[in-house]
Design a protein around this motif. Structure first.
Motif, PDB file in Angstrom:
ATOM      1  N   SER A   1       0.802  -1.225   0.000  1.00 34.69           N
ATOM      2  CA  SER A   1       0.000   0.000   0.000  1.00 34.69           C
ATOM      3  C   SER A   1       0.833   1.273   0.000  1.00 34.69           C
ATOM      4  N   GLY A   2       1.734   1.387  -0.946  1.00 35.48           N
ATOM      5  CA  GLY A   2       2.408   2.652  -1.173  1.00 35.48           C
ATOM      6  C   GLY A   2       3.424   3.054  -0.127  1.00 35.48           C
ATOM      7  N   VAL A   3       3.784   4.343  -0.153  1.00 38.26           N
ATOM      8  CA  VAL A   3       4.905   4.830   0.648  1.00 38.26           C
ATOM      9  C   VAL A   3       4.652   4.729   2.145  1.00 38.26           C
ATOM     10  N   ASN A   4       3.387   4.809   2.582  1.00 39.85           N
ATOM     11  CA  ASN A   4       3.105   4.684   4.012  1.00 39.85           C
ATOM     12  C   ASN A   4       3.576   3.348   4.560  1.00 39.85           C
ATOM     13  N   TYR A   5       3.429   2.313   3.752  1.00 38.16           N
ATOM     14  CA  TYR A   5       3.886   0.995   4.183  1.00 38.16           C
ATOM     15  C   TYR A   5       5.329   0.737   3.748  1.00 38.16           C
ATOM     16  N   TYR A   6       5.745   1.342   2.672  1.00 34.67           N
ATOM     17  CA  TYR A   6       7.129   1.187   2.197  1.00 34.67           C
ATOM     18  C   TYR A   6       8.110   1.535   3.302  1.00 34.67           C
ATOM     19  N   ILE A   7       7.831   2.594   4.028  1.00 39.31           N
ATOM     20  CA  ILE A   7       8.730   3.025   5.089  1.00 39.31           C
ATOM     21  C   ILE A   7       8.811   1.987   6.209  1.00 39.31           C
ATOM     22  N   LYS A   8       7.735   1.219   6.399  1.00 39.98           N
ATOM     23  CA  LYS A   8       7.754   0.163   7.419  1.00 39.98           C
ATOM     24  C   LYS A   8       8.714  -0.960   7.027  1.00 39.98           C
ATOM     25  N   TYR A   9       8.678  -1.344   5.757  1.00 37.34           N
ATOM     26  CA  TYR A   9       9.592  -2.393   5.291  1.00 37.34           C
ATOM     27  C   TYR A   9      11.044  -1.913   5.377  1.00 37.34           C
TER      28      TYR A   9
ATOM     29  N   ASN B   1      12.295   0.366   7.487  1.00 35.34           N
ATOM     30  CA  ASN B   1      12.699   0.435   8.886  1.00 35.34           C
ATOM     31  C   ASN B   1      12.959  -0.948   9.477  1.00 35.34           C
ATOM     32  N   ALA B   2      12.284  -1.958   8.920  1.00 33.27           N
ATOM     33  CA  ALA B   2      12.475  -3.336   9.395  1.00 33.27           C
ATOM     34  C   ALA B   2      13.604  -4.059   8.656  1.00 33.27           C
ATOM     35  N   GLY B   3      14.255  -3.361   7.704  1.00 36.58           N
ATOM     36  CA  GLY B   3      15.349  -3.974   6.957  1.00 36.58           C
ATOM     37  C   GLY B   3      14.908  -5.048   5.983  1.00 36.58           C
ATOM     38  N   MET B   4      13.678  -4.948   5.496  1.00 39.41           N
ATOM     39  CA  MET B   4      13.135  -5.973   4.599  1.00 39.41           C
ATOM     40  C   MET B   4      13.302  -5.618   3.121  1.00 39.41           C
ATOM     41  N   ASN B   5      13.714  -4.397   2.829  1.00 36.18           N
ATOM     42  CA  ASN B   5      13.744  -3.955   1.433  1.00 36.18           C
ATOM     43  C   ASN B   5      14.944  -4.496   0.676  1.00 36.18           C
ATOM     44  N   SER B   6      14.775  -4.670  -0.617  1.00 31.61           N
ATOM     45  CA  SER B   6      15.829  -5.135  -1.519  1.00 31.61           C
ATOM     46  C   SER B   6      16.313  -3.937  -2.337  1.00 31.61           C
ATOM     47  N   GLU B   7      17.122  -4.210  -3.354  1.00 26.33           N
ATOM     48  CA  GLU B   7      17.521  -3.171  -4.303  1.00 26.33           C
ATOM     49  C   GLU B   7      17.287  -3.699  -5.712  1.00 26.33           C
ATOM     50  N   ILE B   8      16.321  -3.115  -6.369  1.00 24.43           N
ATOM     51  CA  ILE B   8      15.949  -3.538  -7.716  1.00 24.43           C
ATOM     52  C   ILE B   8      16.972  -3.037  -8.730  1.00 24.43           C
ATOM     53  N   ASN B   9      17.287  -3.880  -9.691  1.00 25.21           N
ATOM     54  CA  ASN B   9      18.067  -3.448 -10.853  1.00 25.21           C
ATOM     55  C   ASN B   9      17.065  -2.964 -11.895  1.00 25.21           C
ATOM     56  N   GLU B  10      16.900  -1.655 -11.990  1.00 26.37           N
ATOM     57  CA  GLU B  10      15.869  -1.104 -12.859  1.00 26.37           C
ATOM     58  C   GLU B  10      16.118  -1.398 -14.332  1.00 26.37           C
ATOM     59  N   ALA B  11      17.356  -1.716 -14.685  1.00 30.10           N
ATOM     60  CA  ALA B  11      17.643  -2.071 -16.076  1.00 30.10           C
ATOM     61  C   ALA B  11      16.909  -3.344 -16.478  1.00 30.10           C
TER      62      ALA B  11
ATOM     63  N   THR C   1      14.214   5.752  -0.639  1.00 28.20           N
ATOM     64  CA  THR C   1      15.361   4.920  -1.006  1.00 28.20           C
ATOM     65  C   THR C   1      15.729   5.205  -2.462  1.00 28.20           C
ATOM     66  N   PRO C   2      16.865   5.841  -2.708  1.00 27.62           N
ATOM     67  CA  PRO C   2      17.267   6.107  -4.103  1.00 27.62           C
ATOM     68  C   PRO C   2      17.290   4.840  -4.948  1.00 27.62           C
ATOM     69  N   LYS C   3      17.722   3.719  -4.359  1.00 30.73           N
ATOM     70  CA  LYS C   3      17.637   2.427  -5.044  1.00 30.73           C
ATOM     71  C   LYS C   3      16.330   1.765  -4.604  1.00 30.73           C
ATOM     72  N   LEU C   4      15.421   1.641  -5.535  1.00 33.47           N
ATOM     73  CA  LEU C   4      14.069   1.210  -5.214  1.00 33.47           C
ATOM     74  C   LEU C   4      13.979  -0.258  -4.837  1.00 33.47           C
ATOM     75  N   SER C   5      13.005  -0.538  -3.986  1.00 34.02           N
ATOM     76  CA  SER C   5      12.644  -1.909  -3.655  1.00 34.02           C
ATOM     77  C   SER C   5      11.248  -2.228  -4.185  1.00 34.02           C
ATOM     78  N   ALA C   6      10.579  -1.217  -4.717  1.00 36.50           N
ATOM     79  CA  ALA C   6       9.197  -1.377  -5.160  1.00 36.50           C
ATOM     80  C   ALA C   6       8.944  -0.564  -6.423  1.00 36.50           C
ATOM     81  N   VAL C   7       7.927  -1.001  -7.180  1.00 35.78           N
ATOM     82  CA  VAL C   7       7.517  -0.308  -8.396  1.00 35.78           C
ATOM     83  C   VAL C   7       6.021  -0.019  -8.300  1.00 35.78           C
ATOM     84  N   PRO C   8       5.601   1.251  -8.421  1.00 38.12           N
ATOM     85  CA  PRO C   8       4.167   1.575  -8.379  1.00 38.12           C
ATOM     86  C   PRO C   8       3.401   0.794  -9.442  1.00 38.12           C
TER      87      PRO C   8
END
Length: 380
Positions: free
Chosen positions: A112-120, A122-132, A152-159
């Motif tokens: 559910s968007g950035v409100n929940y993105y920040i939770k992931y 803060n919990a260290g659950m995010n990855s780093e997507i290779n946008e290429a 996160t400049p290196k995204l873990s999610a795509v809208p």
């Protein structure tokens, strides 16, 4: 200097990890090099193991049915990679499960968007997507990507899609004129006592209490007034619903005649012929959803799946099926008339007409407000 086979394998591995090689190219090159030299590197058994499935967790109901039909099934037919699916009614439920699971047990979440993105984050659950590896991101609305990029400049999610939580009402009981006149106050109208509904969610309850008291939901000055209004809605409500399916059931059966509601679920009811109107009062809660890749996931396969989901033909089919506008930029991609008529659709692509929650503001207050909401929900 001539490279040894071992060094060549190491460099191939580094290029793959850095995203310079696709998984398929990496596998073919390493397999050929290793076979010719009779070598094995410590990471090869893991890297060469074929990924046969990807795990996805989403909201269920008509939304997930559309994603499965128009995205997952065609993706599996094309790649032979199966998408194993789970569902949740409240995203906090899945976050709790992920915290106690091993990295990789959960992989992609329809979040559910950035409100929940920040939770992931803060919990260290995010990855780093290779946008290429997700070239179809070029068609995604930049105003939707930017809030994620700020966190996160290196995204873990795509809208992937967006919508609003507006006011749904039974047109046999409430006229469009009355709904427009009363706006958020319709949820507090005593003549509909016992026929009022609402999402059992702190953010929605506080947001609509803010609108009812003339306050900015992203800069609330008087929380005592907010909680008083939340109690008023609770006392008038027949039930606070906890899922889109429950919302649709309550409205379709006439058990409630007015409620805050998710725009796409209302559009689905309207398509089914139910007498349900929908209004986005000024400042109504807008949200975006994303496909979030969790830390420990098979990145190449997850990226490939999301790129497939963002293909215009796929994304448009999913959007029509779930009744939420896609994250595709309408100035770059020709969308259908059905999508253009969906509630919350922004034909400009600027998203300026929608009011989103400030993720930092809400994250700062979430714990205290959630505790108070829980007390009120239990009758305090």
């Amino acid at each position: 200097m001539k490279l040894t086979t071992t060094k060549r394998l190491e460099r191939l591995h580094d290029r793959y990890v850095n995203g310079d090689l696709s998984r398929r190219t990496f596998l073919s090159l390493t397999a050929a090099a290793a076979a010719s030299a009779g070598l094995s590197m410590p990471w090869m058994s893991r890297a060469l193991a074929a990924v046969e499935q990807v795990r996805f967790d989403g909201w269920g109901g008509t939304v997930q049915d559309a994603i499965d039909k128009y995205a997952f099934q065609p993706y599996t037919a094309k790649t032979k990679i199966k998408v194993v699916q789970g569902t949740f009614g409240d995203e906090n439920e899945i976050i709790t499960k992920i915290k106690t699971a091993k990295p990789g047990d959960f992989q992609i979440v329809h979040s559910s968007g950035v409100n929940y993105y920040i939770k992931y984050i803060n919990a260290g659950m995010n990855s780093e997507i290779n946008e290429a590896n997700i070239p179809n991101m070029a068609n995604v609305l930049q105003p939707m990507i930017e809030p994620f990029r700020k966190l996160t400049p290196k995204l873990s999610a795509v809208p992937y899609d967006y919508g609003t939580t507006g006011i749904a009402y039974n047109t046999k009981v409430i006229s469009p004129e009355e709904a427009k006149e009363k706006g958020a106050g319709l949820l507090l109208d005593k003549k509909y006592a016992g026929k009022v509904g609402g999402y059992a969610d702190m953010t929605t309850r506080v947001w609509y209490a803010a609108l009812a008291t003339g306050q900015d939901p992203n800069n609330i000055k008087d929380m005592d007034t907010i909680w008083a209004k939340v109690r008023e809605t609770r006392d008038l409500a027949k039930k606070f619903w906890s899922s889109g399916a429950e919302l649709m059931d309550l409205l379709s059966k006439g058990e409630i005649v007015v409620t805050d509601a998710w725009s796409g679920r209302v559009a689905a009811l309207q398509d089914q012929g139910h007498p349900i109107g929908y209004l986005d009062p000024a400042g109504s809660y807008a949200w975006m959803e994303d496909m979030l890749i969790l830390k420990g996931s098979p990145m190449a396969e997850c990226e490939e799946l999301i790129n497939f989901m963002l293909d215009p033909a796929t994304s448009i089919a999913v959007a029509e099926g779930q009744s939420y506008p896609p994250s595709l930029d309408p100035t770059k991609v020709k969308l259908t008339e059905k999508i253009e008529k969906l509630p919350a659709f922004d034909k400009t692509g600027s998203m300026k007409a929608l009011t989103f929650a400030d993720p930092v503001y809400w994250a700062t207050n979430e714990d205290a407000w959630t505790k108070q909401w829980d007390r009120i929900a239990k009758g305090a």
